[in-house]
Design a protein around this motif. Structure first.
Motif, PDB file in Angstrom:
ATOM      1  N   ALA A 110      38.991  45.209  35.620  1.00  0.00           N
ATOM      2  CA  ALA A 110      38.876  44.285  36.747  1.00  0.00           C
ATOM      3  C   ALA A 110      39.208  44.990  38.062  1.00  0.00           C
ATOM      4  CB  ALA A 110      39.782  43.083  36.552  1.00  0.00           C
ATOM      5  N   ASP A 111      38.226  45.015  38.957  1.00  0.00           N
ATOM      6  CA  ASP A 111      38.419  45.572  40.287  1.00  0.00           C
ATOM      7  C   ASP A 111      39.040  44.471  41.133  1.00  0.00           C
ATOM      8  OD1 ASP A 111      38.251  46.656  42.786  1.00  0.00           O
ATOM      9  OD2 ASP A 111      36.145  47.244  42.629  1.00  0.00           O
ATOM     10  N   ARG A 112      40.343  44.501  41.302  1.00  0.00           N
ATOM     11  CA  ARG A 112      41.167  43.462  41.925  1.00  0.00           C
ATOM     12  C   ARG A 112      41.367  42.296  40.948  1.00  0.00           C
ATOM     13  NH1 ARG A 112      41.889  43.825  47.159  1.00  0.00           N
ATOM     14  NH2 ARG A 112      40.440  44.816  48.583  1.00  0.00           N
ATOM     15  N   TYR A 113      42.471  41.591  41.106  1.00  0.00           N
ATOM     16  CA  TYR A 113      42.762  40.449  40.241  1.00  0.00           C
ATOM     17  C   TYR A 113      43.466  39.405  41.090  1.00  0.00           C
ATOM     18  CZ  TYR A 113      43.413  38.461  35.539  1.00  0.00           C
ATOM     19  OH  TYR A 113      43.355  37.680  34.424  1.00  0.00           O
ATOM     20  N   VAL A 114      44.139  38.475  40.486  1.00  0.00           N
ATOM     21  CA  VAL A 114      44.779  37.378  41.229  1.00  0.00           C
ATOM     22  C   VAL A 114      45.757  37.875  42.295  1.00  0.00           C
ATOM     23  CG1 VAL A 114      44.563  35.801  39.305  1.00  0.00           C
ATOM     24  CG2 VAL A 114      46.631  37.139  39.526  1.00  0.00           C
ATOM     25  N   TYR A 115      46.280  39.097  42.098  1.00  0.00           N
ATOM     26  CA  TYR A 115      47.291  39.608  43.029  1.00  0.00           C
ATOM     27  C   TYR A 115      46.733  39.767  44.443  1.00  0.00           C
ATOM     28  CZ  TYR A 115      48.861  40.606  38.332  1.00  0.00           C
ATOM     29  OH  TYR A 115      49.175  40.484  37.011  1.00  0.00           O
ATOM     30  N   THR A 116      45.447  40.106  44.521  1.00  0.00           N
ATOM     31  CA  THR A 116      44.803  40.198  45.832  1.00  0.00           C
ATOM     32  C   THR A 116      44.852  38.831  46.517  1.00  0.00           C
ATOM     33  OG1 THR A 116      43.361  42.045  45.291  1.00  0.00           O
ATOM     34  CG2 THR A 116      42.554  40.514  46.949  1.00  0.00           C
ATOM     35  N   ALA A 117      44.552  37.787  45.768  1.00  0.00           N
ATOM     36  CA  ALA A 117      44.596  36.428  46.328  1.00  0.00           C
ATOM     37  C   ALA A 117      46.023  36.051  46.707  1.00  0.00           C
ATOM     38  CB  ALA A 117      44.040  35.434  45.319  1.00  0.00           C
ATOM     39  N   PHE A 118      46.984  36.443  45.859  1.00  0.00           N
ATOM     40  CA  PHE A 118      48.393  36.142  46.158  1.00  0.00           C
ATOM     41  C   PHE A 118      48.775  36.767  47.506  1.00  0.00           C
ATOM     42  CE2 PHE A 118      49.910  35.863  41.411  1.00  0.00           C
ATOM     43  CZ  PHE A 118      49.055  34.793  41.233  1.00  0.00           C
ATOM     44  N   ALA A 119      48.436  38.049  47.668  1.00  0.00           N
ATOM     45  CA  ALA A 119      48.815  38.761  48.893  1.00  0.00           C
ATOM     46  C   ALA A 119      48.140  38.138  50.111  1.00  0.00           C
ATOM     47  CB  ALA A 119      48.446  40.238  48.772  1.00  0.00           C
ATOM     48  N   ARG A 120      46.830  37.897  50.009  1.00  0.00           N
ATOM     49  CA  ARG A 120      46.100  37.383  51.167  1.00  0.00           C
ATOM     50  C   ARG A 120      46.594  36.010  51.586  1.00  0.00           C
ATOM     51  NH1 ARG A 120      39.851  39.133  49.857  1.00  0.00           N
ATOM     52  NH2 ARG A 120      40.219  41.375  49.970  1.00  0.00           N
ATOM     53  N   ASP A 121      46.852  35.145  50.618  1.00  0.00           N
ATOM     54  CA  ASP A 121      47.299  33.795  50.979  1.00  0.00           C
ATOM     55  C   ASP A 121      48.730  33.808  51.498  1.00  0.00           C
ATOM     56  OD1 ASP A 121      46.377  30.799  50.704  1.00  0.00           O
ATOM     57  OD2 ASP A 121      48.488  30.860  50.134  1.00  0.00           O
ATOM     58  N   THR A 122      49.580  34.602  50.866  1.00  0.00           N
ATOM     59  CA  THR A 122      50.990  34.624  51.280  1.00  0.00           C
ATOM     60  C   THR A 122      51.126  35.184  52.696  1.00  0.00           C
ATOM     61  OG1 THR A 122      51.582  34.948  48.974  1.00  0.00           O
ATOM     62  CG2 THR A 122      53.301  35.347  50.594  1.00  0.00           C
ATOM     63  N   VAL A 123      50.327  36.218  53.006  1.00  0.00           N
ATOM     64  CA  VAL A 123      50.348  36.772  54.359  1.00  0.00           C
ATOM     65  C   VAL A 123      49.922  35.704  55.375  1.00  0.00           C
ATOM     66  CG1 VAL A 123      49.064  38.351  55.854  1.00  0.00           C
ATOM     67  CG2 VAL A 123      50.116  39.202  53.785  1.00  0.00           C
ATOM     68  N   ARG A 124      49.014  34.820  54.970  1.00  0.00           N
ATOM     69  CA  ARG A 124      48.523  33.798  55.892  1.00  0.00           C
ATOM     70  C   ARG A 124      49.377  32.530  55.933  1.00  0.00           C
ATOM     71  NH1 ARG A 124      44.321  36.833  54.580  1.00  0.00           N
ATOM     72  NH2 ARG A 124      42.870  37.326  56.267  1.00  0.00           N
ATOM     73  N   SER A 125      49.995  32.175  54.809  1.00  0.00           N
ATOM     74  CA  SER A 125      50.717  30.899  54.766  1.00  0.00           C
ATOM     75  C   SER A 125      52.224  31.071  54.832  1.00  0.00           C
ATOM     76  CB  SER A 125      50.371  30.147  53.476  1.00  0.00           C
ATOM     77  OG  SER A 125      50.949  30.818  52.366  1.00  0.00           O
ATOM     78  N   GLY A 126      52.719  32.253  54.483  1.00  0.00           N
ATOM     79  CA  GLY A 126      54.150  32.463  54.429  1.00  0.00           C
ATOM     80  C   GLY A 126      54.801  31.812  53.211  1.00  0.00           C
ATOM     81  N   ASN A 127      53.972  31.272  52.319  1.00  0.00           N
ATOM     82  CA  ASN A 127      54.521  30.567  51.157  1.00  0.00           C
ATOM     83  C   ASN A 127      53.854  31.060  49.867  1.00  0.00           C
ATOM     84  OD1 ASN A 127      55.255  28.746  49.169  1.00  0.00           O
ATOM     85  ND2 ASN A 127      54.203  27.010  50.095  1.00  0.00           N
ATOM     86  N   PRO A 128      54.583  31.797  49.023  1.00  0.00           N
ATOM     87  CA  PRO A 128      53.965  32.370  47.824  1.00  0.00           C
ATOM     88  C   PRO A 128      53.769  31.368  46.675  1.00  0.00           C
ATOM     89  CG  PRO A 128      56.273  33.017  47.943  1.00  0.00           C
ATOM     90  CD  PRO A 128      55.995  32.199  49.171  1.00  0.00           C
ATOM     91  N   LYS A 129      54.342  30.177  46.778  1.00  0.00           N
ATOM     92  CA  LYS A 129      54.375  29.255  45.648  1.00  0.00           C
ATOM     93  C   LYS A 129      52.998  28.645  45.335  1.00  0.00           C
ATOM     94  CE  LYS A 129      56.633  25.958  43.024  1.00  0.00           C
ATOM     95  NZ  LYS A 129      55.442  25.598  42.263  1.00  0.00           N
TER      96      LYS A 129
END
Lengths: 250, 253
Positions: A110-129
């Motif tokens: 897999a070229d990228r996985y859920v972690y890419t989404a985790f990073a992108r959203d957390t950087v934008r929302s400030g909330n990792p949950k």
């Protein structure tokens, strides 16, 4: 396979993952660290050994790739919609591609996985949950290799290849006045997130500034223990016609 | 520097915006859309600024949902995620701005639709609830409760004449007959709704009553809910009122 395969969270309630016998191997890293090159080399290496391999990549689902492209052109996405679009793409690939392949015993790269989404959203929302909840249906991979780089080197590499684009520079976040400043700040935040996740999710970390062969050797060494153990049948060599050079390397 | 944070709404807590959010829920054929339309007419006639939004209508995902439905490649999870994406996009573009501006927002279906439908399709109920945790809690949520036979009779006798593939749950292989599949699927949705009504305290409306009777009931509840609502209007509305007062035709003596 002691514990069997698991989901991150609530899972796909209608699908039991215990019979998925293949291996799920993830290569993570920010934009431009050379993930796709390494995946190509790994696929070649595995196929030569006789393993069935499929590759899957971020936003490559037949259902969503067009939608995501056109949504990004609009440039007015809120972080919820953007993340949910990625999640839909991921779910489509998971159910139509990854799970069937694992069930048939393939190795999935897999070229990228859920972690890419985790990073992108957390950087934008400030909330990792929230974003971790959203991806609660994802399978926990067998191995995650993270190609780590610093923002300065990354900026040079990206400029030398495709150039910086709006989304890779996180321009929607208005972090800097121009593309370069924004890129540096955004990618630094992303790398920070990835570093935190490297501990949380036990990534195998490799320095992406090393020579290509060295990185590839590292990846192969990490993948090797996951492959089917025990002796495989010795196969007779197919005789090479006289006059042809020896095709095997070295 | 910390990135800008959008308001992390928690579904289940009242919002603090000056506007009001009123939503309707119910199965197809419950008459909820008719009732919401009549409520909109009434509110507008009272001089309120009303904004209307409906389920699965954002430009962003409409095409994709259509494509997925055509190729029948949607799974319960992608189906659920596409609707959540649509909802997020509408929340950001159509629901939050008018609520912040102090308008009344009317929504035909809300997150509860996803809670009911997706659970019946087989996704984890707790997962769907987490998916929508960023939703704004409505000020008023009506549930139009109707027996399945009444809904079917209305849909077959009405303008639609037939059931749509996914609305009838044909993707679930419940029955080869569309009407029968609709009955089984929507009956299950009805029982999910019953649970949701308790969980989220929806206002239950008897959807078997006459249209105008239901509307009277609805307007009564809305009047109470809007008791402390200070309604705002744009400049155009204000000027028109003043104009008529000042230059109105004098009554004949």
């Amino acid at each position: 396979m002691a514990k069997g395969r698991q989901y991150f969270g609530d899972g796909l309630a209608y699908l039991n993952p215990s019979d998925l016998k293949g291996k799920l191997i993830v290569i993570e890293g920010t934009d431009g660290v050379g993930r796709s090159t390494h995946i190509e080399l790994l696929q070649e290496w595995l196929e030569v050994q006789g393993y069935g391999v499929i590759t899957t990549g971020w936003t490559r689902s037949s259902l969503m790739s067009r939608t995501i492209e056109s949504a990004k052109e609009g440039n007015i996405l809120d972080h919820w919609s953007l993340s949910l679009l990625y999640a839909t793409d991921f779910a489509d690939r998971l159910e139509h591609q990854i799970i069937p392949a694992l069930r048939s015993g393939f190795i999935v790269l897999a070229d990228r996985y859920v972690y890419t989404a985790f990073a992108r959203d957390t950087v934008r929302s400030g909330n990792p949950k929230w974003i971790r909840d959203v991806f609660g249906f994802a399978l926990v991979p067998d191995l995650v290799c993270y190609l780590r780089i610093d923002a300065d080197t990354l900026a040079l590499r990206v400029l030398e290849s495709n150039g910086m684009n709006y989304w890779e520079s996180g321009m929607d976040l208005r972090l800097g006045t121009d593309l370069y400043d924004s890129f540096k700040k955004y990618q630094s935040l992303m790398i920070e997130e990835f570093d935190k996740m490297a501990e949380e999710f036990k990534f195998e970390v490799v320095d992406a500034r090393k020579p290509l062969e060295e990185i590839q050797d590292f990846l192969r060494a990490k993948i090797q223990p996951l492959l089917r153990q025990g002796p495989r049948r010795e196969l007779a060599r197919i005789p090479v016609p006289a006059g042809t050079a020896d095709p095997s390397p070295h | 520097m910390t990135p800008p944070v959008l308001h992390p709404h928690t579904f289940g807590q009242p919002h603090t915006f000056p506007g009001k959010l009123i939503i309707v829920e119910g199965i197809d054929g419950s008459g909820k859309s008719t009732q919401l339309l009549l409520l909109q007419k009434w509110l507008e006639s009272q001089g309120h600024n009303v904004f209307f939004t409906e389920w699965n209508s954002s430009e962003l995902v409409k095409e994709t949902t259509k494509r997925g439905k055509k190729t029948k490649s949607l799974t319960p999870t992608t189906f659920s995620l596409l609707h959540a994406t649509d909802f997020a996009s509408r929340l950001y573009h159509s629901i939050l701005p008018p609520l912040k501006a102090g308008m009344i927002v009317l929504a035909d279906r809300y997150a509860y639709t996803a809670f009911a439908r997706d659970a019946v399709r087989g996704v984890s109920p707790s997962w769907v609830r987490k998916l929508y945790s960023f939703a704004v809690q409505p000020d008023l949520a009506f549930y139009f409760k109707v027996p399945i036979d009444v809904a079917i009779a209305r849909l077959l006798g009405g303008t639609r004449g037939q059931f749509k593939y996914y609305e009838a749950g044909m993707d679930m292989g419940l029955s080869h007959d569309v009407t029968e599949s609709f009955r089984i699927f929507q009956t299950r949705i009805l029982s999910e709704y019953d649970k949701i009504v308790d969980e989220y305290h929806l206002t239950v409306m008897d959807a078997t009553k006459e249209i105008e009777e239901q509307q009277d009931d609805m307007r009564e509840v809305v009047t109470q809910a809007l008791e402390h609502y200070k309604h705002r209007r744009g400049g155009y509305g204000k000027r028109a009122t003043v104009f008529w007062r000042r230059f109105g035709v004098p009554k004949p003596k």
